[in-house]
Design a protein around this motif. Sequence first.
Motif, PDB file in Angstrom:
ATOM      1  N   UNK A 115     -39.159 -40.126 -41.979  1.00 27.64           N
ATOM      2  CA  UNK A 115     -38.844 -38.866 -42.502  1.00 27.64           C
ATOM      3  C   UNK A 115     -37.465 -39.020 -43.843  1.00 27.64           C
ATOM      4  N   UNK A 116     -36.988 -39.901 -43.646  1.00 29.18           N
ATOM      5  CA  UNK A 116     -35.849 -40.185 -44.722  1.00 29.18           C
ATOM      6  C   UNK A 116     -36.199 -40.435 -45.860  1.00 29.18           C
ATOM      7  N   UNK A 117     -37.342 -41.188 -46.194  1.00 27.71           N
ATOM      8  CA  UNK A 117     -38.156 -41.291 -47.182  1.00 27.71           C
ATOM      9  C   UNK A 117     -38.568 -40.401 -47.827  1.00 27.71           C
ATOM     10  N   UNK A 118     -39.692 -39.740 -47.108  1.00 27.11           N
ATOM     11  CA  UNK A 118     -39.933 -38.491 -47.158  1.00 27.11           C
ATOM     12  C   UNK A 118     -38.762 -37.177 -47.459  1.00 27.11           C
ATOM     13  N   UNK A 119     -38.312 -37.367 -47.392  1.00 24.56           N
ATOM     14  CA  UNK A 119     -37.048 -36.030 -47.805  1.00 24.56           C
ATOM     15  C   UNK A 119     -36.465 -36.883 -48.775  1.00 24.56           C
ATOM     16  N   UNK A 120     -36.633 -37.641 -49.425  1.00 24.24           N
ATOM     17  CA  UNK A 120     -35.703 -38.393 -50.636  1.00 24.24           C
ATOM     18  C   UNK A 120     -37.188 -38.035 -51.586  1.00 24.24           C
ATOM     19  N   UNK A 121     -38.475 -38.440 -51.263  1.00 27.58           N
ATOM     20  CA  UNK A 121     -38.546 -37.933 -52.268  1.00 27.58           C
ATOM     21  C   UNK A 121     -39.100 -36.302 -52.737  1.00 27.58           C
ATOM     22  N   UNK A 122     -39.102 -35.505 -51.428  1.00 25.34           N
ATOM     23  CA  UNK A 122     -38.893 -34.415 -51.705  1.00 25.34           C
ATOM     24  C   UNK A 122     -38.212 -33.536 -52.785  1.00 25.34           C
ATOM     25  N   UNK A 123     -36.952 -34.560 -52.298  1.00 28.95           N
ATOM     26  CA  UNK A 123     -35.716 -33.953 -53.613  1.00 28.95           C
ATOM     27  C   UNK A 123     -35.382 -34.408 -54.650  1.00 28.95           C
ATOM     28  N   UNK A 163     -36.060 -32.096 -58.043  1.00 29.91           N
ATOM     29  CA  UNK A 163     -34.605 -32.347 -58.696  1.00 29.91           C
ATOM     30  C   UNK A 163     -35.367 -32.418 -59.845  1.00 29.91           C
ATOM     31  N   UNK A 164     -36.677 -33.137 -60.029  1.00 27.39           N
ATOM     32  CA  UNK A 164     -37.235 -33.049 -61.144  1.00 27.39           C
ATOM     33  C   UNK A 164     -38.099 -31.415 -61.609  1.00 27.39           C
ATOM     34  N   UNK A 165     -38.413 -30.832 -60.832  1.00 24.57           N
ATOM     35  CA  UNK A 165     -38.411 -29.435 -60.674  1.00 24.57           C
ATOM     36  C   UNK A 165     -36.957 -27.919 -61.488  1.00 24.57           C
ATOM     37  N   UNK A 166     -36.313 -28.794 -61.475  1.00 23.88           N
ATOM     38  CA  UNK A 166     -34.891 -28.538 -62.059  1.00 23.88           C
ATOM     39  C   UNK A 166     -34.186 -27.529 -60.878  1.00 23.88           C
ATOM     40  N   UNK A 167     -34.589 -28.214 -59.287  1.00 22.91           N
ATOM     41  CA  UNK A 167     -33.931 -27.713 -58.713  1.00 22.91           C
ATOM     42  C   UNK A 167     -32.620 -29.073 -57.941  1.00 22.91           C
ATOM     43  N   UNK A 168     -31.723 -28.678 -58.769  1.00 27.51           N
ATOM     44  CA  UNK A 168     -30.530 -30.116 -58.374  1.00 27.51           C
ATOM     45  C   UNK A 168     -29.817 -29.916 -57.129  1.00 27.51           C
TER      46      UNK A 168
END
Length: 250
Positions: A67-75, A79-84
């Motif tokens: 779960x934490x790995x998936x959340x990190x990937x989503x974040x 971030x890459x989409x500009x949502x920091x």
Amino acid sequence: MRFDVITLFPEMFSAITDFGINRRALEKDLYALHCWNPRDFTADNYRTIDDRPYGGGPGMVMLPEPLLAAIEAAKVAQNQAGNLAPKVIYLSPQGQPLDQAAVKQLSACSGLVLLCGRYEGVDERVIKHSVDVEVSIGDYVLSGGELGAMVMMDSIIRQLPGALNHNLSAQQDSFEDGLLDCPHYTRPEDYRGMTVPDVLLSGNHAEIRRWRLKQALGRTWLRRPDLLDQRVLSKEEARLLSDFKSEHIT
Ligand SMILES: Nc1nonc1C(=O)N1CCN(Cc2ccccn2)CC1
């Protein structure tokens, strides 16, 4: 608005992307949806995502690592989409109740990460480490967080500029102004002897507006008086509600 959803069942979200207003909003790029399956973040051959609870008891608990790995990937994707600083939301019966005020606040975010739990829930360390807010769609128990996530997404998408044909519609939605909706009618004028209120056929838009407001106030008083407790009425609204009450035959 970019939604990143952590879910074991990404296919469920076609219910949001493939129909009606939400489909059109997606096609108009008013929002984007990316699903992340925790099973893709496992290191064992069985793609294990849950285990028995410490302390015993029924059911299984979702493991923290996938779960934490998936959340990190989503974040990272956010971030890459500009949502920091995307808000991470966990759908759970333990969460704060979702209401229209919360929906309007969330619709102002540029990115949301939604964590959908299954089984008996997720390891508490996931919540402590990565969840910003827990949200509940109601005091009942679902099979998982996916339907809660879709309810939240649907209500948020309606708030996005351009999602509804007539922006006024969103403002007229139930709860938008803290009241229940007024009755609605369409053709025919007489259906099995049941007729449409004359005022709606009058073309008098001022009177129609007053009638709709009076009906919304009256309905709220009858069905959800708690909503009126939270709402300051204008002079006009107070008068219309008073008239409704005096005309209401119990
Ligand atoms: N009510 C709701 N509003 O949002 N989600 C729900 C909801 O019922 N569910 C079902 C159980 N899931 C897993 C779970 C079980 C126990 C504790 C925490 N999480 C979460 C999502």
